[in-house]
Scaffold this active site. Sequence first.
Site, PDB file in Angstrom:
ATOM      1  N   SER A  35       0.808  -1.224   0.000  1.00  0.00           N
ATOM      2  CA  SER A  35       0.000   0.000   0.000  1.00  0.00           C
ATOM      3  C   SER A  35       0.843   1.276   0.000  1.00  0.00           C
ATOM      4  O   SER A  35       1.867   1.369   0.681  1.00  0.00           O
ATOM      5  CB  SER A  35      -0.885  -0.009   1.247  1.00  0.00           C
ATOM      6  OG  SER A  35      -1.471   1.259   1.426  1.00  0.00           O
ATOM      7  N   TYR A  64      -2.247   0.094  10.265  1.00  0.00           N
ATOM      8  CA  TYR A  64      -2.408  -0.551   8.953  1.00  0.00           C
ATOM      9  C   TYR A  64      -1.133  -0.397   8.132  1.00  0.00           C
ATOM     10  O   TYR A  64      -0.601  -1.371   7.574  1.00  0.00           O
ATOM     11  CB  TYR A  64      -3.596   0.082   8.214  1.00  0.00           C
ATOM     12  CG  TYR A  64      -3.699  -0.301   6.752  1.00  0.00           C
ATOM     13  CD1 TYR A  64      -4.247  -1.517   6.358  1.00  0.00           C
ATOM     14  CD2 TYR A  64      -3.254   0.569   5.744  1.00  0.00           C
ATOM     15  CE1 TYR A  64      -4.345  -1.865   5.014  1.00  0.00           C
ATOM     16  CE2 TYR A  64      -3.344   0.225   4.399  1.00  0.00           C
ATOM     17  CZ  TYR A  64      -3.890  -0.987   4.035  1.00  0.00           C
ATOM     18  OH  TYR A  64      -3.980  -1.323   2.705  1.00  0.00           O
ATOM     19  N   GLU A  90       0.087   3.706   1.563  1.00  0.00           N
ATOM     20  CA  GLU A  90       0.051   4.224   2.942  1.00  0.00           C
ATOM     21  C   GLU A  90       1.415   4.075   3.614  1.00  0.00           C
ATOM     22  O   GLU A  90       1.727   4.804   4.552  1.00  0.00           O
ATOM     23  CB  GLU A  90      -1.007   3.481   3.762  1.00  0.00           C
ATOM     24  CG  GLU A  90      -2.443   3.826   3.406  1.00  0.00           C
ATOM     25  CD  GLU A  90      -2.858   5.232   3.804  1.00  0.00           C
ATOM     26  OE1 GLU A  90      -2.461   5.697   4.885  1.00  0.00           O
ATOM     27  OE2 GLU A  90      -3.572   5.874   3.018  1.00  0.00           O
TER      28      GLU A  90
HETATM   29  P1  NAP Z   1     -11.380  -5.176   0.844  1.00  0.00           P
HETATM   30  O1  NAP Z   1     -12.486  -4.925  -0.116  1.00  0.00           O
HETATM   31  O2  NAP Z   1     -11.473  -4.663   2.233  1.00  0.00           O
HETATM   32  O3  NAP Z   1     -11.148  -6.767   0.880  1.00  0.00           O
HETATM   33  C1  NAP Z   1     -10.391  -7.366   1.880  1.00  0.00           C
HETATM   34  C2  NAP Z   1     -10.580  -8.867   1.802  1.00  0.00           C
HETATM   35  O4  NAP Z   1      -9.808  -9.487   2.840  1.00  0.00           O
HETATM   36  C3  NAP Z   1     -12.032  -9.333   2.012  1.00  0.00           C
HETATM   37  O5  NAP Z   1     -12.306 -10.397   1.143  1.00  0.00           O
HETATM   38  C4  NAP Z   1     -12.009  -9.819   3.450  1.00  0.00           C
HETATM   39  O6  NAP Z   1     -12.991 -10.788   3.733  1.00  0.00           O
HETATM   40  C5  NAP Z   1     -10.626 -10.435   3.503  1.00  0.00           C
HETATM   41  N1  NAP Z   1     -10.146 -10.638   4.861  1.00  0.00           N
HETATM   42  C6  NAP Z   1     -10.123  -9.760   5.883  1.00  0.00           C
HETATM   43  N2  NAP Z   1      -9.587 -10.307   6.985  1.00  0.00           N
HETATM   44  C7  NAP Z   1      -9.267 -11.583   6.654  1.00  0.00           C
HETATM   45  C8  NAP Z   1      -8.693 -12.657   7.360  1.00  0.00           C
HETATM   46  N3  NAP Z   1      -8.361 -12.565   8.646  1.00  0.00           N
HETATM   47  N4  NAP Z   1      -8.486 -13.834   6.712  1.00  0.00           N
HETATM   48  C9  NAP Z   1      -8.839 -13.972   5.409  1.00  0.00           C
HETATM   49  N5  NAP Z   1      -9.412 -12.983   4.686  1.00  0.00           N
HETATM   50  C10 NAP Z   1      -9.612 -11.804   5.304  1.00  0.00           C
HETATM   51  O7  NAP Z   1     -10.005  -4.609   0.253  1.00  0.00           O
HETATM   52  P2  NAP Z   1      -9.609  -4.266  -1.270  1.00  0.00           P
HETATM   53  O8  NAP Z   1      -9.932  -2.861  -1.549  1.00  0.00           O
HETATM   54  O9  NAP Z   1     -10.109  -5.346  -2.127  1.00  0.00           O
HETATM   55  O10 NAP Z   1      -8.023  -4.390  -1.162  1.00  0.00           O
HETATM   56  C11 NAP Z   1      -7.370  -5.646  -1.372  1.00  0.00           C
HETATM   57  C12 NAP Z   1      -5.974  -5.603  -0.791  1.00  0.00           C
HETATM   58  O11 NAP Z   1      -5.249  -4.492  -1.328  1.00  0.00           O
HETATM   59  C13 NAP Z   1      -5.943  -5.428   0.730  1.00  0.00           C
HETATM   60  O12 NAP Z   1      -4.829  -6.133   1.222  1.00  0.00           O
HETATM   61  C14 NAP Z   1      -5.692  -3.936   0.902  1.00  0.00           C
HETATM   62  O13 NAP Z   1      -5.075  -3.644   2.131  1.00  0.00           O
HETATM   63  C15 NAP Z   1      -4.755  -3.686  -0.267  1.00  0.00           C
HETATM   64  N6  NAP Z   1      -4.743  -2.290  -0.765  1.00  0.00           N
HETATM   65  C16 NAP Z   1      -5.918  -1.711  -1.089  1.00  0.00           C
HETATM   66  C17 NAP Z   1      -5.906  -0.428  -1.603  1.00  0.00           C
HETATM   67  C18 NAP Z   1      -7.205   0.242  -2.011  1.00  0.00           C
HETATM   68  O14 NAP Z   1      -7.183   1.454  -2.211  1.00  0.00           O
HETATM   69  N7  NAP Z   1      -8.297  -0.481  -2.150  1.00  0.00           N
HETATM   70  C19 NAP Z   1      -4.694   0.257  -1.791  1.00  0.00           C
HETATM   71  C20 NAP Z   1      -3.512  -0.394  -1.445  1.00  0.00           C
HETATM   72  C21 NAP Z   1      -3.546  -1.687  -0.943  1.00  0.00           C
HETATM   73  P3  NAP Z   1     -14.508 -10.378   4.167  1.00  0.00           P
HETATM   74  O15 NAP Z   1     -15.235 -10.133   2.865  1.00  0.00           O
HETATM   75  O16 NAP Z   1     -14.950 -11.574   4.901  1.00  0.00           O
HETATM   76  O17 NAP Z   1     -14.402  -9.136   5.004  1.00  0.00           O
HETATM   77  P1  GDP Z   2      -7.144   5.559   2.859  1.00  0.00           P
HETATM   78  O1  GDP Z   2      -6.392   6.488   1.962  1.00  0.00           O
HETATM   79  O2  GDP Z   2      -6.727   4.131   2.692  1.00  0.00           O
HETATM   80  O3  GDP Z   2      -7.161   5.966   4.284  1.00  0.00           O
HETATM   81  O4  GDP Z   2      -8.655   5.545   2.274  1.00  0.00           O
HETATM   82  P2  GDP Z   2     -10.019   6.210   2.795  1.00  0.00           P
HETATM   83  O5  GDP Z   2     -10.942   6.207   1.634  1.00  0.00           O
HETATM   84  O6  GDP Z   2     -10.476   5.530   4.051  1.00  0.00           O
HETATM   85  O7  GDP Z   2      -9.620   7.703   3.175  1.00  0.00           O
HETATM   86  C1  GDP Z   2      -9.067   8.608   2.239  1.00  0.00           C
HETATM   87  C2  GDP Z   2      -8.926   9.981   2.859  1.00  0.00           C
HETATM   88  O8  GDP Z   2     -10.224  10.529   3.093  1.00  0.00           O
HETATM   89  C3  GDP Z   2      -8.194  10.041   4.219  1.00  0.00           C
HETATM   90  O9  GDP Z   2      -7.319  11.133   4.198  1.00  0.00           O
HETATM   91  C4  GDP Z   2      -9.327  10.290   5.216  1.00  0.00           C
HETATM   92  O10 GDP Z   2      -8.911  11.010   6.384  1.00  0.00           O
HETATM   93  C5  GDP Z   2     -10.247  11.152   4.365  1.00  0.00           C
HETATM   94  N1  GDP Z   2     -11.635  11.197   4.872  1.00  0.00           N
HETATM   95  C6  GDP Z   2     -12.333  12.317   5.200  1.00  0.00           C
HETATM   96  N2  GDP Z   2     -13.542  12.010   5.647  1.00  0.00           N
HETATM   97  C7  GDP Z   2     -13.632  10.648   5.626  1.00  0.00           C
HETATM   98  C8  GDP Z   2     -14.680   9.741   5.978  1.00  0.00           C
HETATM   99  O11 GDP Z   2     -15.755  10.107   6.402  1.00  0.00           O
HETATM  100  N3  GDP Z   2     -14.413   8.404   5.807  1.00  0.00           N
HETATM  101  C9  GDP Z   2     -13.202   7.948   5.304  1.00  0.00           C
HETATM  102  N4  GDP Z   2     -13.006   6.642   5.132  1.00  0.00           N
HETATM  103  N5  GDP Z   2     -12.199   8.795   4.983  1.00  0.00           N
HETATM  104  C10 GDP Z   2     -12.412  10.130   5.134  1.00  0.00           C
END
Ligand code: NAP
Ligand code: GDP
Length: 339
Positions: free
Chosen positions: A135, A158, A137
């Site tokens: 990530s 995280y 992050e």
């Molecule tokens: P998501 O929608 O939150 O999906 C997370 C998945 O992980 C879900 O299927 C969840 O299952 C599963 N999970 C959670 N805890 C688990 C556990 N203990 N054992 C097995 N499975 C578990 O996230 P996403 O947006 O698809 O992101 C996928 C990956 O990319 C994650 O690792 C996230 O941290 C990483 N990532 C995401 C972003 C982004 O912007 N989306 C950016 C950078 C990295 P349930 O459905 O049961 O909850």
């Molecule tokens: P992140 O970049 O993985 O933390 O993804 P998020 O979508 O959770 O948040 C993106 C940005 O939106 C962060 O800087 C948050 O502080 C900001 N933010 C502002 N208001 C909100 C809110 O109501 N919910 C979430 N999730 N983020 C918020």
Amino acid sequence: MLILDIIILMTKSAVITGISGQAGSYLAELLLNKGYKVYGMKRRSSSLNTQRIDHIFENKNLELVYGDLSDQSSIDNLIINTKPDLFFNMAAMSHVRVSFDIPNYTMDVTGTGVVRILESLRKNSPDTHFLQASSSEMFGGMNEVQDEETKFHPRSPYAVAKAAAYYMVVNYREAYNMHVSNAICFNYESPRRGETFVSRKITRAATRIKLGLQDKLYMGNVHAKRDWSHAKDTVDAMFKIATAPTACDYVVSSDENYSIEQFLDKAFSKVGLNYKDYLEFDEKYLRPTEVDNLLGNSSKIRKALGWAPKYTFDALVDEMIESDLELAGHELLIKNNKK
Ligand code: NAP
Ligand code: GDP
């Protein structure tokens, strides 16, 4: 040998953890379309949560297996039984704000979970290509632009867990010469994004307010900037990284960023509203430490693997608004039928 046996032997296979999540579901579609046998790890829940993969549920090349990243035996069994060509780790406790409330759990699943997979692959299937969803992050937003050389400064449990997992992947590559890579993903969104992440929270609110289902939108810091991609573009990059001849770490980003306020403006304008008429501040959405600015430089993957995103920011918001308008329409219908 029967022809069917030969076909089975020739079929490539992949494991996806987190298949019920946003990225896992798009990745499953991509791999099935490419002819892979897909094994999806699914954790047990008290109610059904497979909405994102319901449309591919009947595909004979998809098999769901119960497991959990906190449970070594379930990871071992999955790897021993499948010996996959590719392994994509999409599972994580993925919410930054929530990670401050459950830091131990986040470290265990998002961090140590990756060590469990790597150890099992090393012992049981060392030739599998492994891809970790790392990530942006991890950068903490300290530099103006972030690439593979940028120093990490994780600012949430995280991000710390993701950084630990990142370094584990690098170590397993260097120590054991395994094909294990990090996709350092900047924020990626879609109509399948979880509703508590900011993009989806905004598109749900704009469309629900438009149809009279909601009055206000409560949010935290709207000045932070993010580099947003479409999840489909991101999983396309992940596949390219996992199937490249050499394992390596790559930034995956759109290379443009926008503030949350700009996202609000774009989303509300698309339904003919001004977000300023509905936005309310709620401090519960603030984080103890914020990441103010994320902006990627993805020139490495563009040059080395020929990847480029297909979606623009505008097209991404358009697709999310369109999908959430349909969802809000269904909600309204149900509400009116109950009257
Ligand atoms: P998501 O929608 O939150 O999906 C997370 C998945 O992980 C879900 O299927 C969840 O299952 C599963 N999970 C959670 N805890 C688990 C556990 N203990 N054992 C097995 N499975 C578990 O996230 P996403 O947006 O698809 O992101 C996928 C990956 O990319 C994650 O690792 C996230 O941290 C990483 N990532 C995401 C972003 C982004 O912007 N989306 C950016 C950078 C990295 P349930 O459905 O049961 O909850
Ligand atoms: P992140 O970049 O993985 O933390 O993804 P998020 O979508 O959770 O948040 C993106 C940005 O939106 C962060 O800087 C948050 O502080 C900001 N933010 C502002 N208001 C909100 C809110 O109501 N919910 C979430 N999730 N983020 C918020």
